[in-house]
Design an enzyme around this catalytic site. Structure first.
Site, PDB file in Angstrom:
ATOM      1  N   PHE A 149      38.119  43.269  26.303  1.00 33.19           N
ATOM      2  CA  PHE A 149      38.120  44.471  26.862  1.00 33.19           C
ATOM      3  C   PHE A 149      37.761  44.697  28.493  1.00 33.19           C
ATOM      4  O   PHE A 149      37.137  45.644  29.333  1.00 33.19           O
ATOM      5  CB  PHE A 149      36.901  45.407  26.105  1.00 33.19           C
ATOM      6  CG  PHE A 149      37.065  45.514  24.969  1.00 33.19           C
ATOM      7  CD1 PHE A 149      38.076  46.579  24.089  1.00 33.19           C
ATOM      8  CD2 PHE A 149      36.512  44.656  23.929  1.00 33.19           C
ATOM      9  CE1 PHE A 149      38.334  46.877  22.820  1.00 33.19           C
ATOM     10  CE2 PHE A 149      36.627  44.928  22.438  1.00 33.19           C
ATOM     11  CZ  PHE A 149      37.836  45.842  22.019  1.00 33.19           C
ATOM     12  N   GLU A 152      41.033  44.770  34.888  1.00 34.99           N
ATOM     13  CA  GLU A 152      41.189  44.397  36.003  1.00 34.99           C
ATOM     14  C   GLU A 152      40.646  44.771  37.495  1.00 34.99           C
ATOM     15  O   GLU A 152      40.458  46.017  37.401  1.00 34.99           O
ATOM     16  CB  GLU A 152      42.911  44.192  36.431  1.00 34.99           C
ATOM     17  CG  GLU A 152      43.614  43.302  35.523  1.00 34.99           C
ATOM     18  CD  GLU A 152      45.205  43.212  36.131  1.00 34.99           C
ATOM     19  OE1 GLU A 152      45.443  43.306  37.329  1.00 34.99           O
ATOM     20  OE2 GLU A 152      45.974  43.157  35.020  1.00 34.99           O
ATOM     21  N   LYS A 201      41.007  47.199  19.274  1.00 37.42           N
ATOM     22  CA  LYS A 201      41.554  46.902  20.645  1.00 37.42           C
ATOM     23  C   LYS A 201      42.756  47.888  21.065  1.00 37.42           C
ATOM     24  O   LYS A 201      42.842  48.549  21.898  1.00 37.42           O
ATOM     25  CB  LYS A 201      42.040  45.661  20.716  1.00 37.42           C
ATOM     26  CG  LYS A 201      42.867  45.216  21.839  1.00 37.42           C
ATOM     27  CD  LYS A 201      42.186  45.253  23.089  1.00 37.42           C
ATOM     28  CE  LYS A 201      43.156  45.326  24.276  1.00 37.42           C
ATOM     29  NZ  LYS A 201      42.409  44.903  25.568  1.00 37.42           N
ATOM     30  N   PHE A 246      37.435  57.950  32.670  1.00 38.51           N
ATOM     31  CA  PHE A 246      38.767  58.228  32.528  1.00 38.51           C
ATOM     32  C   PHE A 246      39.225  59.605  32.441  1.00 38.51           C
ATOM     33  O   PHE A 246      40.076  60.011  31.572  1.00 38.51           O
ATOM     34  CB  PHE A 246      39.146  57.332  31.028  1.00 38.51           C
ATOM     35  CG  PHE A 246      39.555  55.939  31.487  1.00 38.51           C
ATOM     36  CD1 PHE A 246      38.588  54.904  32.035  1.00 38.51           C
ATOM     37  CD2 PHE A 246      40.798  55.389  31.358  1.00 38.51           C
ATOM     38  CE1 PHE A 246      38.811  53.797  32.212  1.00 38.51           C
ATOM     39  CE2 PHE A 246      41.082  54.421  31.621  1.00 38.51           C
ATOM     40  CZ  PHE A 246      40.054  53.072  32.032  1.00 38.51           C
ATOM     41  N   LEU A 247      38.680  60.208  33.269  1.00 40.39           N
ATOM     42  CA  LEU A 247      39.128  61.722  33.505  1.00 40.39           C
ATOM     43  C   LEU A 247      39.569  61.949  34.726  1.00 40.39           C
ATOM     44  O   LEU A 247      39.670  62.943  35.361  1.00 40.39           O
ATOM     45  CB  LEU A 247      37.930  62.789  33.218  1.00 40.39           C
ATOM     46  CG  LEU A 247      37.655  62.968  31.775  1.00 40.39           C
ATOM     47  CD1 LEU A 247      36.493  63.981  31.490  1.00 40.39           C
ATOM     48  CD2 LEU A 247      39.166  63.394  31.007  1.00 40.39           C
ATOM     49  N   GLY A 250      45.951  61.792  38.306  1.00 38.58           N
ATOM     50  CA  GLY A 250      46.703  60.760  39.263  1.00 38.58           C
ATOM     51  C   GLY A 250      48.007  60.831  39.036  1.00 38.58           C
ATOM     52  O   GLY A 250      48.692  61.881  38.608  1.00 38.58           O
ATOM     53  N   CYS A 257      48.285  46.399  30.636  1.00 39.48           N
ATOM     54  CA  CYS A 257      47.899  46.506  29.374  1.00 39.48           C
ATOM     55  C   CYS A 257      47.860  48.031  28.759  1.00 39.48           C
ATOM     56  O   CYS A 257      48.506  48.049  27.546  1.00 39.48           O
ATOM     57  CB  CYS A 257      46.333  46.399  29.451  1.00 39.48           C
ATOM     58  SG  CYS A 257      45.912  44.991  30.221  1.00 39.48           S
ATOM     59  N   ARG A 324      52.308  45.191  37.833  1.00 41.26           N
ATOM     60  CA  ARG A 324      53.336  45.270  36.677  1.00 41.26           C
ATOM     61  C   ARG A 324      53.050  47.013  36.379  1.00 41.26           C
ATOM     62  O   ARG A 324      51.974  47.519  36.283  1.00 41.26           O
ATOM     63  CB  ARG A 324      52.428  44.571  35.532  1.00 41.26           C
ATOM     64  CG  ARG A 324      52.996  43.338  35.458  1.00 41.26           C
ATOM     65  CD  ARG A 324      52.638  42.399  34.331  1.00 41.26           C
ATOM     66  NE  ARG A 324      51.159  41.955  34.641  1.00 41.26           N
ATOM     67  CZ  ARG A 324      50.309  41.050  33.836  1.00 41.26           C
ATOM     68  NH1 ARG A 324      50.910  41.001  32.903  1.00 41.26           N
ATOM     69  NH2 ARG A 324      49.309  40.681  34.252  1.00 41.26           N
TER      70      ARG A 324
HETATM   71  C1  UGA Z   1      42.553  48.385  30.576  1.00 43.55           C
HETATM   72  C2  UGA Z   1      41.500  48.828  29.796  1.00 43.55           C
HETATM   73  O1  UGA Z   1      40.387  49.659  30.805  1.00 43.55           O
HETATM   74  C3  UGA Z   1      40.518  47.548  29.419  1.00 43.55           C
HETATM   75  O2  UGA Z   1      39.469  47.837  28.762  1.00 43.55           O
HETATM   76  C4  UGA Z   1      41.225  46.556  28.664  1.00 43.55           C
HETATM   77  O3  UGA Z   1      40.725  45.345  28.277  1.00 43.55           O
HETATM   78  C5  UGA Z   1      42.452  46.028  29.437  1.00 43.55           C
HETATM   79  O4  UGA Z   1      43.325  47.265  29.718  1.00 43.55           O
HETATM   80  C6  UGA Z   1      43.332  45.216  28.474  1.00 43.55           C
HETATM   81  O5  UGA Z   1      43.978  45.519  27.546  1.00 43.55           O
HETATM   82  O6  UGA Z   1      43.706  44.045  29.050  1.00 43.55           O
HETATM   83  P1  UGA Z   1      43.293  47.599  33.282  1.00 43.55           P
HETATM   84  O7  UGA Z   1      44.680  47.800  32.675  1.00 43.55           O
HETATM   85  O8  UGA Z   1      42.967  46.566  33.904  1.00 43.55           O
HETATM   86  O9  UGA Z   1      42.336  47.698  31.809  1.00 43.55           O
HETATM   87  O10 UGA Z   1      42.847  49.048  34.088  1.00 43.55           O
HETATM   88  P2  UGA Z   1      42.362  50.351  33.822  1.00 43.55           P
HETATM   89  O11 UGA Z   1      41.252  50.546  34.922  1.00 43.55           O
HETATM   90  O12 UGA Z   1      42.012  50.965  32.372  1.00 43.55           O
HETATM   91  O13 UGA Z   1      43.361  51.399  34.528  1.00 43.55           O
HETATM   92  C7  UGA Z   1      44.603  51.504  33.675  1.00 43.55           C
HETATM   93  C8  UGA Z   1      45.560  52.555  34.337  1.00 43.55           C
HETATM   94  O14 UGA Z   1      44.787  54.116  34.207  1.00 43.55           O
HETATM   95  C9  UGA Z   1      45.525  52.332  35.937  1.00 43.55           C
HETATM   96  O15 UGA Z   1      46.820  52.761  36.486  1.00 43.55           O
HETATM   97  C10 UGA Z   1      44.635  53.372  36.595  1.00 43.55           C
HETATM   98  O16 UGA Z   1      45.073  54.082  37.656  1.00 43.55           O
HETATM   99  C11 UGA Z   1      44.785  54.598  35.466  1.00 43.55           C
HETATM  100  N1  UGA Z   1      43.677  55.541  35.356  1.00 43.55           N
HETATM  101  C12 UGA Z   1      42.252  54.999  34.883  1.00 43.55           C
HETATM  102  C13 UGA Z   1      43.822  56.838  35.976  1.00 43.55           C
HETATM  103  O17 UGA Z   1      45.022  57.272  36.182  1.00 43.55           O
HETATM  104  N2  UGA Z   1      42.593  57.497  35.430  1.00 43.55           N
HETATM  105  C14 UGA Z   1      41.432  57.373  35.052  1.00 43.55           C
HETATM  106  O18 UGA Z   1      40.590  58.124  34.859  1.00 43.55           O
HETATM  107  C15 UGA Z   1      41.338  55.894  34.863  1.00 43.55           C
END
Ligand code: UGA
Length: 448
Positions: A149, A152, A201, A246-247, A250, A257, A324
């Site tokens: 979990f 990045e 997951k 996560f609210l 954007g 992922c 990616r």
């Molecule tokens: C995500 C999950 O958060 C991890 O828990 C999981 O382990 C990982 O995928 C995986 O499956 O390996 P990650 O893709 O690194 O992690 O990045 P996040 O921080 O989750 O962001 C994902 C996307 O959501 C980004 O484009 C980010 O900008 C966007 N995001 C995130 C939003 O647009 N709004 C938010 O409030 C949060």
């Protein structure tokens, strides 16, 4: 004495796992199929960007070994984490060929060993692999699902301080052996059957994506109705049943992922005869969201032909050089197709961008990227962009227009600094009197 471990796959998950377990005192043998990657790691270079990882690997150099040979892993360790890529195929399902190769390359094992699956795989994969192991007289190779979990940019913290550790096992003793490795880590351990662990997951990532698409739609409605999505999300998030994370609205979720896992779960459901309607909408909302910046640009600039647009931030999120599925890769070709001249800037992903962003004029400094530009679009919320609205930038731009795709800046401050400013789900600036956007003269009133 912590037991030796194996890690199969020296990608981002594999290296973080290896470095963190080495830091907990384990000797770790890391195996990869790519000779250049192993050579780099042996030479002390870390081929991915993750804050703190290179330092952690360096600090634990004595406990880490890198190899191309799968036999070396099992000669040293009884437990091996499988951290190989499971990218989407063109139909959206997960490509499991790298996982299957791990099984094919298993050496003769005299003693009991355990394969621990960290890669994200469809529900049912463990069951299938268990069957394959059994039918190859490898019943003494245990199989445990232990999904990662990690996000990045914060992967080391996520490993050491996880919200939970999930362990799904066919055999309780194998599950106990893996659970014991996490004893130094203070987090609830969820013991499950393998299929449920796999589903935890996929469902977690799909839920996170749903939350993002939901707030993005609220943000779009806020724009139409005059509400401010930051205030709305803040007010919603205080409800513990909703939660504040996560609210952030954007330009859509991206990366390696969330998009992949949402599609994989949708496909998995479809293949089992269930039409997952909600995820279909989550994906569609996300695709449309990535394109919303175009509307904001044309609203202020009219046609984009001949206009210079600076894309600020190319990586899919800050603190990574990962491109990616990044929104920059959707936006740049759209702008080029409209006839715009496109510049790009990123503090760490320029080299990666150079290989794939054809036609984009990549600049190594922010000032250089915005000089003479008709608009600057914030695509990634890098810290370096927090003070973008300064006189030096305004004076360098041909037209001081900022489109903030991440709501990184404070609207009042930016406007007070003399910029026209648009963000997501918050009140927009008045339109500049550009020829393309001018209101037509009112019809002269008829004399009666
Ligand atoms: C995500 C999950 O958060 C991890 O828990 C999981 O382990 C990982 O995928 C995986 O499956 O390996 P990650 O893709 O690194 O992690 O990045 P996040 O921080 O989750 O962001 C994902 C996307 O959501 C980004 O484009 C980010 O900008 C966007 N995001 C995130 C939003 O647009 N709004 C938010 O409030 C949060």
């Amino acid at each position: 004495m912590p037991e030796p471990l194996g890690v199969i796959g020296a990608g981002w998950v594999g290296l973080v796992t290896a470095a963190c377990f080495a830091d907990l005192g384990h000797d770790v043998v890391v195996r990869d199929v790519a000779p250049e990657r192993i050579a780099e790691l042996e030479a002390g270079r870390v081929p991915i960007y993750e804050p703190g990882l290179a330092e952690l690997i360096d600090r634990n150099r004595d406990r880490l070994r890198f190899t191309l040979d799968p036999e070396e892993v099992f000669a040293a360790a009884r437990i091996a984490f499988v951290c190989v890529p499971t990218p989407p195929t063109y139909t959206g399902e997960a490509d499991l060929s790298a996982v299957e190769r791990v099984l094919d390359e298993l050496p003769e094992l005299a003693e009991r060993a355990i394969l621990v699956m960290k890669s994200t795989v469809p529900v049912g994969t463990g069951e299938r692999l268990r069957f394959r192991l059994d039918s190859r007289s490898l019943a003494h190779v245990g199989y445990v699902s232990n999904p990662e979990f990690l996000a990045e940019g914060t992967a080391l913290r996520d490993f050491i301080h996880p919200d939970r550790v999930v362990i799904g096992a066919f055999d309780e003793t194998d599950g106990n052996a893996v659970a014991a490795l996490y004893e130094p880590i203070d987090a609830p351990v969820v013991r499950a059957d393998v299929a449920s662990a796999e589903m935890i997951k996929l469902a977690s990532n799909a839920f996170l994506a749903t939350k993002i698409s939901f707030i993005n739609e609220i943000s779009n409605v806020c724009e139409e109705t005059g509400a401010d999505v930051s205030v709305v999300a803040g007010g919603m998030g205080l409800d513990r049943r909703i939660g504040s994370l996560f609210l952030r609205p954007g330009i859509g979720y991206s990366g390696s992922c969330l998009p992949k896992d949402v599609s994989a779960l949708k496909q998995l459901a479809g293949n089992s005869g269930y039409h997952f309607q909600l995820l279909t909408a989550v994906i569609e909302v996300n695709e449309l969201q990535k394109r919303r910046v175009m509307g904001k640009l044309t609203k202020h600039l009219g046609g984009l032909r001949g206009k210079t647009i600076a894309i600020l931030g190319l990586a899919f999120k800050p603190n990574t050089n990962d491109l990616r599925d990044a929104p920059s890769l959707i936006l740049a070709p759209r702008l080029l197709a409209e006839g715009a001249e496109v510049r790009g800037w990123d503090p760490v992903a320029l080299e990666e961008a150079r290989a794939i962003m054809r036609g984009v004029d990549l600049r190594s400094t922010l000032l250089d990227a915005v000089t003479g530009a008709d608009a600057a679009v914030i695509v990634t919320e890098w810290d370096e962009l927090r003070d973008l609205a300064k006189p030096e930038i305004r004076d360098a731009m041909r037209n001081p227009l900022i489109i903030d795709g991440r709501n990184l800046l404070d609207p009042d401050t930016v406007r007070a600094a003399g910029f026209t400013y648009e963000s997501m789900g918050r009140a927009s600036s008045d339109l500049r009197a550009l020829p393309e956007t001018e209101e037509p003269d009112p019809e002269p009133e008829l004399q009666t």
